[in-house]
Design a protein around this motif. Structure first.
Motif, short mmCIF file in Angstrom:
data_model
loop_
_atom_site.label_atom_id
_atom_site.label_comp_id
_atom_site.label_asym_id
_atom_site.label_seq_id
_atom_site.Cartn_x
_atom_site.Cartn_y
_atom_site.Cartn_z
N GLY A 176 0.81 -1.21 0.00
CA GLY A 176 0.00 0.00 0.00
C GLY A 176 0.84 1.26 0.00
O GLY A 176 0.49 2.26 -0.65
N ASN A 177 1.97 1.21 0.70
CA ASN A 177 2.87 2.35 0.73
C ASN A 177 3.40 2.66 -0.66
O ASN A 177 3.44 3.82 -1.09
N GLU A 178 3.81 1.62 -1.38
CA GLU A 178 4.31 1.82 -2.74
C GLU A 178 3.22 2.36 -3.66
O GLU A 178 3.46 3.23 -4.50
N VAL A 179 2.02 1.82 -3.53
CA VAL A 179 0.91 2.26 -4.37
C VAL A 179 0.61 3.74 -4.14
O VAL A 179 0.44 4.52 -5.09
N MET A 180 0.55 4.14 -2.88
CA MET A 180 0.20 5.53 -2.58
C MET A 180 1.31 6.49 -2.98
O MET A 180 1.05 7.64 -3.39
N LYS A 181 2.58 6.07 -2.87
CA LYS A 181 3.67 6.92 -3.33
C LYS A 181 3.56 7.15 -4.83
O LYS A 181 3.75 8.27 -5.32
N MET A 183 0.82 6.94 -6.58
CA MET A 183 -0.36 7.75 -6.82
C MET A 183 -0.06 9.23 -6.62
O MET A 183 -0.48 10.09 -7.42
N LEU A 184 0.69 9.55 -5.55
CA LEU A 184 1.02 10.95 -5.30
C LEU A 184 1.91 11.50 -6.41
O LEU A 184 1.76 12.64 -6.83
N ASN A 185 2.86 10.67 -6.89
CA ASN A 185 3.70 11.09 -8.01
C ASN A 185 2.85 11.39 -9.24
O ASN A 185 3.11 12.34 -9.98
N MET A 186 1.83 10.56 -9.47
CA MET A 186 0.94 10.78 -10.60
C MET A 186 0.18 12.10 -10.44
O MET A 186 0.08 12.89 -11.38
N LEU A 187 -0.33 12.34 -9.24
CA LEU A 187 -1.08 13.57 -9.01
C LEU A 187 -0.21 14.81 -9.19
O LEU A 187 -0.64 15.82 -9.74
N MET A 188 1.04 14.72 -8.71
CA MET A 188 1.92 15.88 -8.77
C MET A 188 2.34 16.22 -10.18
O MET A 188 2.85 17.32 -10.43
#
Length: 405
Positions: A176-181, A183-188
């Motif tokens: 989950g940590n890798e997925v959310m990191k 995801m945040l990179n995608m959003l940024m």
């Protein structure tokens, strides 16, 4: 040159977005109602992503630390060194801002009107509200992030205490940590558009004062951060091993410093930091623990940036940053940002969320501090990454056990 452009592409694109947004705000203000929703969508996506990001980042980092008794002693010393030096960075930044104020806004009435303060809200009520919530569902609100941070820490500790039966859950946290990191990179990647649109709105609303407003905090960070880099890190090396420690630190810190500056990545600096540690005479048992964990949990540059961003937000709102309770709270937020969120890509955003939650800061101030965080990133990375080796020197000095290399 191509490599440098690639490594700094996100900052370059962000600057382009901000510049375009500024020009629109100045010369085409009639377009603001059309483009402002783009900024609102971007901010809302970040707001809803912060809760799962925090949970997985904190819980997984705690749950995946494995140690024996010797490692436990190293960790206890390491945590002490991290805490003390992060507080020192925060206090020195606060003192510097007291002597060299860097912001000035002509009119903050419009922003101040959106705030409300309960005169009957005492410190006991604030502590209860900041640290806990009455219902589990309330943890999922970004208004209660501090309580959620504590909950995430407790989950990580509980996983460690559960032993083998918790291995699947531990793997889930790590994934989950890798997925959310990611995801945040995608959003940024949408940051140049989102922040550019919101910046256009700010320029139209607050006026051209914004440009001088940003120049001063950025100048402060780069001047103060450079002085901090050479003087404070030298002092730490001296405390660790005297004049020889200072000589060894700067002899072997050149490559990590250049690596951090050119890659803008603490993680990319980790291999050169570990190699430099050998030259500095840091025992392997300490270097492998402190530098590796420090890459995620120890961020001097983020500490300085955190204090500066809180100061900037207060300046925008016309509040007094130098109230004792405000400074103490700012240091607490800085510790969390530097030792929890620092290892997450774009993790400084969590600092803004904590700031909003604790101080009740309106969303209008968030883009300003996010922009400052992005623009100070090169020097912040140098401070974050190269502070790990000097911290390892201090841990070797104060570790209660004698460890062979």
């Amino acid at each position: 040159m191509n490599k440098i452009i690639t490594n700094y592409s996100s900052i370059i694109l962000l600057l382009v977005g901000i510049t375009i947004g500024s020009l629109i705000g100045l010369f085409l203000p009639e377009l603001i109602p059309t483009i402002k929703p783009l900024g609102d969508v971007f901010l809302n996506l970040l707001f809803v992503s912060v809760i799962p990001l925090l949970f997985f980042a904190i819980a997984s980092s705690i749950a995946n630390i494995e140690h024996n008794s010797q490692l436990g002693r190293i960790l206890s010393t390491m945590i002490g060194v991290f805490l003390v030096t992060i507080v020192i960075a925060a206090l020195l930044t606060t003192i510097a801002l007291w002597f060299f104020p860097v912001t000035a806004m002509k009119d903050t009435t419009a922003l101040s009107e959106v705030l409300s303060e309960d005169p009957n809200d005492g410190w006991g009520d604030k502590i209860v509200r900041f640290l806990t919530v009455g219902e589990f569902a309330d943890l999922l609100s970004r208004q209660n992030i501090l309580a959620f941070v504590i909950f995430s820490f407790l989950v990580g500790i509980a996983v460690r205490k559960s032993g083998e039966v918790a291995k699947p859950f531990q793997a889930f946290l790590r994934a989950g940590n890798e997925v959310m990191k990611n995801m945040l990179n995608m959003l940024m990647k949408a940051g140049p558009i989102g922040l550019g649109a919101y910046f256009a709105y700010q320029v139209k609303t607050l006026g051209p004062e914004l440009f001088g407003f940003y120049a001063k905090p950025l100048a402060f960070y780069y001047v103060f951060g450079t002085i901090f880099f050479f003087t404070v890190f030298s002092f730490y090396a001296f405390v660790a091993r005297g004049n020889q420690g200072v000589k060894d630190y700067w002899t072997f810190n050149i490559t990590p410093s250049l690596t951090a500056l050119s890659t803008c990545s603490s993680l990319a600096t980790l291999p050169s930091n570990l190699l430099a540690a050998k030259g500095m005479g840091i025992p392997d048992a300490i270097a492998n623990v402190v530098i590796t964990l420090g890459n995620t949990l120890y961020k001097n540059g983020s500490a300085i940036s955190s204090i500066l961003k809180i100061y900037v937000a207060f300046a925008i709102l016309g509040w007094n940053f130098f109230e004792p309770s405000t400074i103490i709270t700012a240091i607490g937020i800085t510790i969390l940002v530097s030792m929890v969120a620092g290892g997450i890509p774009n993790g400084g955003f969590i600092g803004e969320m904590l700031m909003i939650s604790v101080y009740g800061i309106p969303n209008e101030a968030v883009p300003a501090v996010m922009i400052i965080g992005a623009l100070v990133d090169p020097l912040a990375t140098v401070l974050n990454a190269t502070g790990d080796t000097v911290a390892a020197m201090l841990v070797a000095r104060f570790s209660p056990s004698t460890i062979e290399t």
